[in-house]
Design a protein around this motif. Sequence first.
Motif, PDB file in Angstrom:
ATOM      1  N   ARG A 266      20.951  24.820   8.022  1.00 26.71           N
ATOM      2  CA  ARG A 266      21.906  24.436   9.053  1.00 26.71           C
ATOM      3  C   ARG A 266      21.967  22.909   9.070  1.00 26.71           C
ATOM      4  O   ARG A 266      20.999  22.253   9.466  1.00 26.71           O
ATOM      5  CB  ARG A 266      21.482  24.941  10.439  1.00 26.71           C
ATOM      6  CG  ARG A 266      21.367  26.433  10.535  1.00 26.71           C
ATOM      7  CD  ARG A 266      22.748  27.081  10.403  1.00 26.71           C
ATOM      8  NE  ARG A 266      22.672  28.521  10.343  1.00 26.71           N
ATOM      9  CZ  ARG A 266      22.757  29.235   9.228  1.00 26.71           C
ATOM     10  NH1 ARG A 266      22.897  28.647   8.073  1.00 26.71           N
ATOM     11  NH2 ARG A 266      22.701  30.540   9.247  1.00 26.71           N
TER      12      ARG A 266
ATOM     13  N   GLU B  85      22.302  16.800  15.810  1.00 27.98           N
ATOM     14  CA  GLU B  85      22.606  18.077  16.462  1.00 27.98           C
ATOM     15  C   GLU B  85      22.815  19.173  15.419  1.00 27.98           C
ATOM     16  O   GLU B  85      23.427  18.944  14.391  1.00 27.98           O
ATOM     17  CB  GLU B  85      23.881  17.924  17.298  1.00 27.98           C
ATOM     18  CG  GLU B  85      24.225  19.114  18.138  1.00 27.98           C
ATOM     19  CD  GLU B  85      23.249  19.341  19.272  1.00 27.98           C
ATOM     20  OE1 GLU B  85      22.717  20.459  19.367  1.00 27.98           O
ATOM     21  OE2 GLU B  85      23.028  18.412  20.060  1.00 27.98           O
TER      22      GLU B  85
ATOM     23  N   TYR C  70      24.550  22.779  14.590  1.00 28.00           N
ATOM     24  CA  TYR C  70      25.663  23.612  15.006  1.00 28.00           C
ATOM     25  C   TYR C  70      25.508  25.000  14.403  1.00 28.00           C
ATOM     26  O   TYR C  70      25.139  25.143  13.243  1.00 28.00           O
ATOM     27  CB  TYR C  70      26.995  22.989  14.589  1.00 28.00           C
ATOM     28  CG  TYR C  70      27.267  21.708  15.346  1.00 28.00           C
ATOM     29  CD1 TYR C  70      27.947  21.729  16.544  1.00 28.00           C
ATOM     30  CD2 TYR C  70      26.800  20.491  14.873  1.00 28.00           C
ATOM     31  CE1 TYR C  70      28.189  20.565  17.253  1.00 28.00           C
ATOM     32  CE2 TYR C  70      27.033  19.318  15.576  1.00 28.00           C
ATOM     33  CZ  TYR C  70      27.721  19.363  16.766  1.00 28.00           C
ATOM     34  OH  TYR C  70      27.936  18.219  17.474  1.00 28.00           O
ATOM     35  N   LEU C  71      25.777  26.014  15.199  1.00 33.42           N
ATOM     36  CA  LEU C  71      25.605  27.392  14.777  1.00 33.42           C
ATOM     37  C   LEU C  71      26.958  28.075  14.608  1.00 33.42           C
ATOM     38  O   LEU C  71      27.893  27.810  15.368  1.00 33.42           O
ATOM     39  CB  LEU C  71      24.786  28.154  15.825  1.00 33.42           C
ATOM     40  CG  LEU C  71      23.420  27.555  16.156  1.00 33.42           C
ATOM     41  CD1 LEU C  71      22.812  28.262  17.355  1.00 33.42           C
ATOM     42  CD2 LEU C  71      22.500  27.631  14.962  1.00 33.42           C
TER      43      LEU C  71
ATOM     44  N   ASP D 221      25.550  33.281  13.359  1.00 35.00           N
ATOM     45  CA  ASP D 221      24.250  32.805  13.848  1.00 35.00           C
ATOM     46  C   ASP D 221      24.062  33.177  15.315  1.00 35.00           C
ATOM     47  O   ASP D 221      22.982  33.609  15.726  1.00 35.00           O
ATOM     48  CB  ASP D 221      24.131  31.281  13.709  1.00 35.00           C
ATOM     49  CG  ASP D 221      24.126  30.804  12.270  1.00 35.00           C
ATOM     50  OD1 ASP D 221      23.678  31.557  11.386  1.00 35.00           O
ATOM     51  OD2 ASP D 221      24.572  29.658  12.032  1.00 35.00           O
ATOM     52  N   MET D 222      25.119  32.989  16.108  1.00 32.19           N
ATOM     53  CA  MET D 222      25.043  33.289  17.539  1.00 32.19           C
ATOM     54  C   MET D 222      24.806  34.778  17.785  1.00 32.19           C
ATOM     55  O   MET D 222      24.002  35.144  18.646  1.00 32.19           O
ATOM     56  CB  MET D 222      26.333  32.845  18.238  1.00 32.19           C
ATOM     57  CG  MET D 222      26.495  31.345  18.322  1.00 32.19           C
ATOM     58  SD  MET D 222      25.229  30.592  19.351  1.00 32.19           S
ATOM     59  CE  MET D 222      25.629  31.348  20.910  1.00 32.19           C
TER      60      MET D 222
ATOM     61  N   LEU E 203      21.222  35.438  17.013  1.00 32.17           N
ATOM     62  CA  LEU E 203      20.350  34.801  17.998  1.00 32.17           C
ATOM     63  C   LEU E 203      20.318  35.579  19.314  1.00 32.17           C
ATOM     64  O   LEU E 203      19.260  35.807  19.892  1.00 32.17           O
ATOM     65  CB  LEU E 203      20.813  33.363  18.261  1.00 32.17           C
ATOM     66  CG  LEU E 203      20.079  32.578  19.334  1.00 32.17           C
ATOM     67  CD1 LEU E 203      18.659  32.261  18.886  1.00 32.17           C
ATOM     68  CD2 LEU E 203      20.821  31.293  19.665  1.00 32.17           C
TER      69      LEU E 203
ATOM     70  N   TYR F 166      28.999  26.373  17.604  1.00 37.52           N
ATOM     71  CA  TYR F 166      28.277  26.241  18.873  1.00 37.52           C
ATOM     72  C   TYR F 166      27.161  25.217  18.711  1.00 37.52           C
ATOM     73  O   TYR F 166      26.406  25.269  17.750  1.00 37.52           O
ATOM     74  CB  TYR F 166      27.672  27.590  19.276  1.00 37.52           C
ATOM     75  CG  TYR F 166      28.684  28.698  19.346  1.00 37.52           C
ATOM     76  CD1 TYR F 166      29.269  29.038  20.559  1.00 37.52           C
ATOM     77  CD2 TYR F 166      29.072  29.390  18.204  1.00 37.52           C
ATOM     78  CE1 TYR F 166      30.209  30.055  20.623  1.00 37.52           C
ATOM     79  CE2 TYR F 166      30.017  30.405  18.260  1.00 37.52           C
ATOM     80  CZ  TYR F 166      30.583  30.736  19.467  1.00 37.52           C
ATOM     81  OH  TYR F 166      31.507  31.738  19.521  1.00 37.52           O
ATOM     82  N   LYS F 167      27.062  24.316  19.666  1.00 37.79           N
ATOM     83  CA  LYS F 167      25.994  23.322  19.670  1.00 37.79           C
ATOM     84  C   LYS F 167      24.693  24.018  20.100  1.00 37.79           C
ATOM     85  O   LYS F 167      24.633  24.625  21.177  1.00 37.79           O
ATOM     86  CB  LYS F 167      26.336  22.240  20.697  1.00 37.79           C
ATOM     87  CG  LYS F 167      26.267  20.858  20.222  1.00 37.79           C
ATOM     88  CD  LYS F 167      26.696  19.956  21.377  1.00 37.79           C
ATOM     89  CE  LYS F 167      26.595  18.532  21.029  1.00 37.79           C
ATOM     90  NZ  LYS F 167      26.981  17.679  22.125  1.00 37.79           N
ATOM     91  N   GLU F 168      23.684  23.934  19.261  1.00 39.46           N
ATOM     92  CA  GLU F 168      22.428  24.628  19.543  1.00 39.46           C
ATOM     93  C   GLU F 168      21.824  24.200  20.880  1.00 39.46           C
ATOM     94  O   GLU F 168      21.378  25.046  21.661  1.00 39.46           O
ATOM     95  CB  GLU F 168      21.421  24.387  18.414  1.00 39.46           C
ATOM     96  CG  GLU F 168      20.134  25.164  18.588  1.00 39.46           C
ATOM     97  CD  GLU F 168      19.154  24.914  17.471  1.00 39.46           C
ATOM     98  OE1 GLU F 168      18.696  25.894  16.868  1.00 39.46           O
ATOM     99  OE2 GLU F 168      18.849  23.728  17.205  1.00 39.46           O
ATOM    100  N   THR F 169      21.849  22.906  21.190  1.00 45.84           N
ATOM    101  CA  THR F 169      21.258  22.440  22.454  1.00 45.84           C
ATOM    102  C   THR F 169      22.019  22.976  23.661  1.00 45.84           C
ATOM    103  O   THR F 169      21.411  23.284  24.689  1.00 45.84           O
ATOM    104  CB  THR F 169      21.194  20.902  22.516  1.00 45.84           C
ATOM    105  OG1 THR F 169      22.492  20.365  22.261  1.00 45.84           O
ATOM    106  CG2 THR F 169      20.195  20.345  21.510  1.00 45.84           C
TER     107      THR F 169
END
Length: 99
Positions: free
Chosen positions: A33, A39, A41-42, A46-47, A50, A78-81
């Motif tokens: 990734r 940052e 990103y997914l 991935d989402m 997860l 999507y931003k992981e944070t």
Amino acid sequence: MDLLTNEAEEIIAHQEMITQLRTRIESILKNYRPVMNGEIYLSGEDMCKLLHISKRTLQQYRDDNILPYIQIGGKIIYKETDILTILEQNYISNNKHCL
């Protein structure tokens, strides 16, 4: 000087190491990734993995403004944070102390 053939133990050992290294590199590349500006990103896939949800549920979360996302052209990431923050904000503890 000995002639090395494909049947020589030394060559066989090196071929096995090369095969193991190739398998490891393929695994790393499959799960890589990229980091942009610090940052991660997914993707939608991935989402789904997860959160253990379907693509349809993920779309519903976007439609209902539950999950923040970035859309560039037809691609959604999507931003992981951001996702970790949403998960923390919605954490419900089941720790009930009996008196």
